[in-house]
Design a protein around this motif. Structure first.
Motif, mmCIF file in Angstrom:
data_model
loop_
_atom_site.group_PDB
_atom_site.id
_atom_site.type_symbol
_atom_site.label_atom_id
_atom_site.label_comp_id
_atom_site.label_asym_id
_atom_site.label_seq_id
_atom_site.Cartn_x
_atom_site.Cartn_y
_atom_site.Cartn_z
ATOM 1 N N ILE A 29 0.820 -1.201 0.000
ATOM 2 C CA ILE A 29 0.000 0.000 0.000
ATOM 3 C C ILE A 29 0.860 1.258 0.000
ATOM 4 O O ILE A 29 0.678 2.173 -0.795
ATOM 5 N N ASP A 30 1.803 1.309 0.945
ATOM 6 C CA ASP A 30 2.568 2.538 1.146
ATOM 7 C C ASP A 30 3.810 2.194 1.966
ATOM 8 O O ASP A 30 4.038 1.029 2.312
ATOM 9 N N LEU A 31 4.581 3.231 2.294
ATOM 10 C CA LEU A 31 5.776 3.077 3.116
ATOM 11 C C LEU A 31 5.629 3.922 4.377
ATOM 12 O O LEU A 31 4.861 4.881 4.422
ATOM 13 N N ALA A 32 6.391 3.565 5.403
ATOM 14 C CA ALA A 32 6.339 4.316 6.648
ATOM 15 C C ALA A 32 6.906 5.721 6.478
ATOM 16 O O ALA A 32 6.544 6.636 7.221
ATOM 17 N N CYS A 33 7.798 5.910 5.507
ATOM 18 C CA CYS A 33 8.278 7.245 5.176
ATOM 19 C C CYS A 33 7.306 7.870 4.176
ATOM 20 O O CYS A 33 6.307 7.261 3.803
ATOM 21 N N ASP A 34 7.608 9.085 3.746
ATOM 22 C CA ASP A 34 6.694 9.743 2.809
ATOM 23 C C ASP A 34 7.155 9.616 1.358
ATOM 24 O O ASP A 34 6.729 10.376 0.499
ATOM 25 N N ALA A 35 8.012 8.629 1.085
ATOM 26 C CA ALA A 35 8.511 8.449 -0.285
ATOM 27 C C ALA A 35 7.436 7.891 -1.209
ATOM 28 O O ALA A 35 7.500 8.076 -2.419
ATOM 29 N N GLY A 36 6.432 7.184 -0.640
ATOM 30 C CA GLY A 36 5.399 6.582 -1.469
ATOM 31 C C GLY A 36 5.807 5.221 -1.987
ATOM 32 O O GLY A 36 6.995 4.908 -2.110
ATOM 33 N N ARG A 37 4.810 4.396 -2.297
ATOM 34 C CA ARG A 37 5.081 3.004 -2.694
ATOM 35 C C ARG A 37 5.879 2.905 -3.980
ATOM 36 O O ARG A 37 6.550 1.900 -4.228
ATOM 37 N N TYR A 38 5.847 3.971 -4.804
ATOM 38 C CA TYR A 38 6.582 3.903 -6.070
ATOM 39 C C TYR A 38 8.083 4.058 -5.888
ATOM 40 O O TYR A 38 8.839 3.995 -6.846
ATOM 41 N N ALA A 39 8.514 4.260 -4.638
ATOM 42 C CA ALA A 39 9.940 4.175 -4.352
ATOM 43 C C ALA A 39 10.409 2.720 -4.356
ATOM 44 O O ALA A 39 11.610 2.443 -4.378
ATOM 45 N N VAL A 40 9.437 1.799 -4.323
ATOM 46 C CA VAL A 40 9.745 0.369 -4.296
ATOM 47 C C VAL A 40 9.275 -0.329 -5.568
ATOM 48 O O VAL A 40 9.963 -1.200 -6.101
ATOM 49 N N VAL A 41 8.110 0.032 -6.071
ATOM 50 C CA VAL A 41 7.589 -0.568 -7.307
ATOM 51 C C VAL A 41 7.437 0.514 -8.371
ATOM 52 O O VAL A 41 7.277 1.693 -8.054
ATOM 53 N N ARG A 42 7.516 0.105 -9.624
ATOM 54 C CA ARG A 42 7.274 1.036 -10.725
ATOM 55 C C ARG A 42 5.765 1.163 -10.938
ATOM 56 O O ARG A 42 4.982 0.312 -10.528
ATOM 57 N N HIS A 43 5.359 2.238 -11.595
ATOM 58 C CA HIS A 43 3.952 2.396 -11.949
ATOM 59 C C HIS A 43 3.489 1.195 -12.770
ATOM 60 O O HIS A 43 4.192 0.730 -13.677
ATOM 61 N N TYR A 44 2.301 0.704 -12.430
ATOM 62 C CA TYR A 44 1.652 -0.412 -13.133
ATOM 63 C C TYR A 44 2.386 -1.733 -12.930
ATOM 64 O O TYR A 44 2.128 -2.691 -13.657
ATOM 65 N N GLU A 45 3.273 -1.816 -11.951
ATOM 66 C CA GLU A 45 3.954 -3.069 -11.664
ATOM 67 C C GLU A 45 3.525 -3.592 -10.300
ATOM 68 O O GLU A 45 3.222 -2.814 -9.389
ATOM 69 N N HIS A 46 3.513 -4.923 -10.155
ATOM 70 C CA HIS A 46 3.286 -5.544 -8.859
ATOM 71 C C HIS A 46 4.626 -5.685 -8.138
ATOM 72 O O HIS A 46 5.681 -5.700 -8.752
ATOM 73 N N LEU A 47 4.535 -5.796 -6.828
ATOM 74 C CA LEU A 47 5.747 -5.974 -6.041
ATOM 75 C C LEU A 47 6.376 -7.332 -6.332
ATOM 76 O O LEU A 47 5.706 -8.366 -6.288
ATOM 77 N N ASP A 48 7.673 -7.330 -6.619
ATOM 78 C CA ASP A 48 8.428 -8.565 -6.778
ATOM 79 C C ASP A 48 8.649 -9.150 -5.385
ATOM 80 O O ASP A 48 9.226 -8.472 -4.515
ATOM 81 N N PRO A 49 8.181 -10.372 -5.107
ATOM 82 C CA PRO A 49 8.360 -10.943 -3.760
ATOM 83 C C PRO A 49 9.804 -10.945 -3.297
ATOM 84 O O PRO A 49 10.063 -10.931 -2.078
ATOM 85 N N ALA A 50 10.738 -10.940 -4.245
ATOM 86 C CA ALA A 50 12.149 -10.923 -3.869
ATOM 87 C C ALA A 50 12.541 -9.607 -3.202
ATOM 88 O O ALA A 50 13.599 -9.514 -2.564
ATOM 89 N N ARG A 51 11.694 -8.565 -3.339
ATOM 90 C CA ARG A 51 11.973 -7.273 -2.710
ATOM 91 C C ARG A 51 11.719 -7.308 -1.197
ATOM 92 O O ARG A 51 12.198 -6.445 -0.470
ATOM 93 N N ILE A 52 10.933 -8.267 -0.728
ATOM 94 C CA ILE A 52 10.690 -8.399 0.713
ATOM 95 C C ILE A 52 11.941 -8.989 1.354
ATOM 96 O O ILE A 52 12.494 -9.982 0.862
ATOM 97 N N THR A 53 12.402 -8.375 2.430
ATOM 98 C CA THR A 53 13.699 -8.749 2.990
ATOM 99 C C THR A 53 13.678 -8.721 4.513
ATOM 100 O O THR A 53 12.856 -8.031 5.126
ATOM 101 N N ASP A 54 14.599 -9.477 5.099
ATOM 102 C CA ASP A 54 14.813 -9.442 6.544
ATOM 103 C C ASP A 54 15.915 -8.455 6.914
ATOM 104 O O ASP A 54 16.237 -8.295 8.105
ATOM 105 N N ALA A 55 16.500 -7.809 5.929
ATOM 106 C CA ALA A 55 17.566 -6.847 6.196
ATOM 107 C C ALA A 55 17.026 -5.678 7.025
ATOM 108 O O ALA A 55 15.854 -5.314 6.894
ATOM 109 N N PRO A 56 17.849 -5.089 7.882
ATOM 110 C CA PRO A 56 17.379 -3.974 8.719
ATOM 111 C C PRO A 56 17.087 -2.732 7.893
ATOM 112 O O PRO A 56 17.612 -2.558 6.790
ATOM 113 N N LEU A 57 16.238 -1.871 8.428
ATOM 114 C CA LEU A 57 15.887 -0.633 7.741
ATOM 115 C C LEU A 57 17.119 0.226 7.524
ATOM 116 O O LEU A 57 17.971 0.352 8.409
#
Length: 226
Positions: free
Chosen positions: A26-54
């Motif tokens: 949906i969104d990010l905890a910062c104000d960068a917006g979800r498109y900082a992670v996904v491109r427009h009209y793209e679904h999230l690549d599950p490989a983007r989910i990580t256990d790495a620290p913020l």
């Protein structure tokens, strides 16, 4: 609403906020917006989910325990959602499909204007979770009859029927989309019987539990305080 760390387009690690039913970002905890992670009209690549620290400074600050830290966007949106639902409930209707009540509540609280408007997607997701919890809640001891329920922001699940619920006849095959109110649910020697009242029809009608499951969809749960 679910939280998972996700890798942004530039390699930074954000606190991602997800639909708790569909897993949609949906969104990010910062104000960068979800498109900082996904491109427009793209679904999230599950490989983007990580256990790495913020590593995003704003996401780290939002998750800080420091009282002086900025409020987490997800928690701020939750407070707005609670206020929206409370105002919608004051109209006296079960609110999930009372779009006018929700619209008036959003308007009265000013959440359709900056800066609260930036939280709008998160507010809707919190509303969805609260309305889903309400749809799934029936008193103990009520005979179990399950029907399909569509969540406010999408996704379906099976929800129990309770007295006071509004159901809609599934008219895909028949064209009959009539709405009914559940008056009683009873265990009988022949199985569960559900008594409903149809709009503009003075006489209650009885349905078997399996027929309710087959022919009806759940619109919303009766108000909690009813």
């Amino acid at each position: 609403m679910d939280q998972n760390n996700v890798t942004g387009n530039r390699g930074e690690i954000h606190d991602g906020l997800f639909n708790s039913h569909t897993g949609f970002l949906i969104d990010l905890a910062c104000d960068a917006g979800r498109y900082a992670v996904v491109r427009h009209y793209e679904h999230l690549d599950p490989a983007r989910i990580t256990d790495a620290p913020l590593s995003c400074p704003s996401c780290k600050a939002a998750n800080s325990t420091d009282p002086a830290a900025p409020p987490h966007r997800g928690r701020a949106a939750l407070e707005h959602a609670k206020a929206v639902l409370a105002r919608a409930d004051q109209r006296g209707y079960p609110p999930p499909l009372d779009d006018e009540g929700l619209r008036l509540a959003f308007e009265a609280l000013g959440v359709d204007h900056p800066p609260a408007s930036t939280l709008y997607p998160l507010i809707r997701e919190h509303l969805t979770d609260m309305l889903t919890d309400r749809a799934l809640s029936v008193p103990n001891g009520v005979p179990s009859v399950l029907v399909e329920y569509t969540r406010y922001t999408g996704g379906t699940l099976q929800a129990p029927v309770g007295v006071g619920d509004r159901l809609m006849h599934d008219g895909i095959a028949s064209g009959n989309w009539s709405r009914v109110r559940v008056d009683a649910i009873e265990d009988t020697p022949d199985g569960v019987v559900v008594t409903v009242t149809e709009k503009d029809w003075p006489h209650p009608r009885k349905w078997t539990g399996p027929d309710i499951t087959r022919w009806f969809l759940k619109l919303d749960r009766a108000p909690i305080n009813s």
